[in-house]
Design an enzyme around this catalytic site. Structure first.
Site: not given
Ligand code: OTU
Length: 645
Positions: A153, A196, A264, A294, A296, A338, A407-408
């Site tokens: 990931d 996690h 995870q 940050r 997560d 986040e 980045h998401d």
């Molecule tokens: C985060 O995002 C990170 O930004 C991701 O890159 C990771 O893959 C994920 O956690 C696992 O560590 O669902 O689509 O409300 O929305 O934590 C991204 C929070 C995610 C989630 C968010 C998550």
């Protein structure tokens, strides 16, 4: 070190305080016995000790071992302070008197995947001048810690919080990066993935080897039936991978909670020893010199049967407790939350203005980001206006992190009630936005790709770079100069509105050069299933050379963004503390917002020029450096930042 319970002189101040609980008195005594100079710790304990203790009591007060567990948790802060380097202790003192450093209007942020931006940590030091030239003073490095080989990931599965992923460098290098950045007046942010660990973290390995204390760090179940007390209420985050939130682990012979990927494993914060261990990892990173952690996936850290297991009250208490404990040992460090959830929930992680309500100092302003894209797609600004009007206000000691692209994926996380009040059907609108940005809707300028389409619920999210979503990719494929021009204007427009808002503007490095989608992930077996890699390309340094030509696409975008940043640095009302209020521009295609009564941002979300008349004036347009009075013209996708003349 051996600890004593003897009440030593250094603890006198706290002991003398009326109402001090015997637990805090014991902790003060232990600090006095263990630290060469305990006064600072004990002063801080007098300030936040009760708060921290109160939070811990509400999490763990019902347990027989509460007192012992609490003492161990506080001991962890004492140990961390004993290990804290002198230069960071000096930074602590500075920030204790300048608590709001992260609210400064001239603090500009940027994020990058280190391997893709600069190769490694040493490479980052070589690239610092590039960041400084942009005016960046806050750098968020995407996950840099040890991770499993193969699928991980992008590093959001952490195998060891105390080891840098070897290709990126070492902890020694990270310390050097932090110190170099501090000397240059910059702040360092890293991810703390604390919901996690990777399934190969030493605790997970210990659990597999039969260590009961390690097993107790994770949320595991003997049978599938036990998971059924939770499963029906849970949201599937990565439905492409598995239907539910649990995975059977043959090596444990148990079901493991895994909200995200199978590798995870979710941690169990009902266990105070796990809480303590994570605090220890957190303070280790603070002592490396990290300024911002940050946090997560904050909503997921506490689970209760029969609930969504997102954003439950104890999740907030855990963060508040961690924050208060960080004040004791490393007060220079703050938290960035986040949470990509309902906007009210996003805001809730900023806590409140009471002493006990300190939670995260910073949070991603996800609704703002989503609604900028929504307004670009529709050419209408009523959803953006309504939502920012309802939801921009935050507690005084906090600040938004504003951004146009992370980045998401983009999940269309506007509030349904805002949409409904604006006459929009939320579900149909999300479908429309997904089609629009995937480029399948007639009239779309975008080229994005779907992410995690869930046929069972109809949910879907979207991937793509800023430039490709804003139309640059399609326009370049068509070799259409007018379309290229419009795409550049769109990119600048959303940056102009974002940078013209209170809080830290967070640039996605590469966006300043109009970086397009990168389809190469499709050929990498470990990445191909995750379309988010389309918008995480390697930074193309050749484009920085092209950007020196102000007529090039790269040059126009970079000069435009740099101009917003330069002008911003002269506008102190853009501090994170400022009030932000959308105002009616009398034209639904134009977004206008007032900042602290002293700056008016006016932005046209259509490609056609428009004329609006705003109450007040005359003004100076700080972007165009020209006087403005009466009816004002806005070019297609034009933006003005007005201050009183
Ligand atoms: C985060 O995002 C990170 O930004 C991701 O890159 C990771 O893959 C994920 O956690 C696992 O560590 O669902 O689509 O409300 O929305 O934590 C991204 C929070 C995610 C989630 C968010 C998550």
């Amino acid at each position: 070190m051996e600890r004593t319970n003897s009440k030593l002189p250094g603890a006198g101040k706290l002991l003398a305080m009326p109402g001090t609980t015997s637990l805090l008195a014991e902790i003060a005594a232990r600090a006095a016995a263990h630290l060469d100079d305990a006064d600072e710790f004990i002063d801080r304990l007098a300030g936040v000790g009760e708060t921290a203790l109160g939070h811990l009591r509400s999490l763990y007060g019902g347990r027989d071992d509460f007192a012992a567990a609490t003492v161990e948790i506080f001991d962890t802060t004492i140990d961390a302070l004993a290990d804290r380097p002198a230069h960071l202790r000096a930074r602590d003192r500075l920030r204790e008197t300048d608590g709001a450093w992260y609210q400064r209007h001239d603090l500009i942020g940027a994020w990058a995947y280190l391997d893709r931006f600069s190769g490694d940590l040493d490479g980052l030091l070589e690239r610092l001048p590039y960041l400084q030239e942009l005016g960046v003073g806050f750098v968020h490095l995407m996950p840099i810690f040890a991770r499993p080989p193969g699928r991980n990931d992008g590093g959001y599965a952490i195998s060891d919080y105390r080891r840098v992923h070897p290709p990126l460098g070492s902890m020694t290098q990270l310390r050097r990066v932090a110190t170099t950045m501090h000397d240059a007046g910059m702040a360092l942010a890293v991810d703390f993935v604390f919901n996690h660990t990777a399934s190969d973290h030493p605790w997970a390995q210990g659990a597999k080897a039969g260590n009961r204390n390690d097993l107790a760090c994770y949320l595991t179940f003997e049978s599938k039936e036990e998971t059924e007390a939770f499963q029906p209420w849970l949201r599937a985050i990565f439905p492409d991978e598995k239907p539910g939130s649990f995975v059977f682990e043959p090596e444990l012979g148990r079901w493991v909670w895994s909200t995200f990927h199978n590798y995870q494993w979710d941690l169990d914060y009902r266990n105070p020893e796990l809480f303590r261990r994570m605090l220890e990892e957190m303070l280790f990173l603070a002592n490396v010199g990290v300024d911002v952690l940050r946090l997560d996936a904050v909503p997921f850290i506490w689970k209760e049967p029969g609930t969504s297991c997102e954003g439950l009250p104890p999740a907030h208490i855990i963060i508040r407790a961690l924050n208060a404990l960080v004040r004791l040992a490393a007060p220079a460090m703050v938290f960035k939350s986040e949470a990509i959830v309902h906007p009210d929930e996003v805001r809730s992680y900023l806590g409140d203005d009471t002493a006990a309500g300190r939670e995260c100092e910073l949070a991603y302003n996800a609704a703002f980001m989503v609604e900028l894209w929504e307004a670009l797609a529709t050419g209408y600004t009523h959803l953006l206006r309504r939502s920012m009007g309802n939801r921009f206000a935050i507690p005084h000691r906090t600040a938004w992190v504003n951004y146009v692209r992370s980045h998401d994926d983009i999940g269309w996380g506007f509030a349904d009630e805002d949409a409904t009040a604006a006459g929009i059907d939320p579900a149909a609108h999300r479908d429309f936005l997904n089609r629009f940005y995937a480029g399948t809707e007639p009239g779309s300028f975008a080229r994005g790709v779907p992410f995690q389409v869930n046929p069972a619920t109809g949910d879907a999210r979207l991937s793509g770079t800023t430039a490709s979503l804003a139309g640059l990719e399609r326009a370049m494929l068509d070799a259409d100069p007018d379309a290229i021009d419009l795409a550049v204007r769109r990119i600048l427009l959303i940056h102009g509105v974002m940078i013209g808002a209170p809080g830290i503007p967070l640039l996605n490095l590469g966006d300043e050069l109009g970086t397009l989608n990168d389809y190469s992930y499709l050929h990498e077996p470990e990445l191909a299933a995750d379309s988010r890699w389309i918008h995480r390309p390697a930074f193309d340094w050749r484009r920085t050379a092209r950007a020196t030509d102000p007529r090039s696409v790269e040059g126009r975008i970079r000069d435009g963004i740099r101009h917003f940043l330069e002008v911003r640095r002269r506008l102190p009302m853009l501090s994170g503390r400022s009030r932000y209020q959308p105002v009616d521009a009398g034209d639904d295609h134009v977004y206008a917002a007032d900042v602290a009564g002293t700056l008016l941002v006016v932005a046209n979300f259509t490609p056609q020029a428009r004329t609006v008349e705003m109450p007040g004036g005359p003004w100076i347009d700080r972007l165009g450096d020209e006087p403005v009075a009466g009816p004002m013209r806005l070019d297609g996708y034009g933006i003005r930042w007005l201050t009183p003349a």
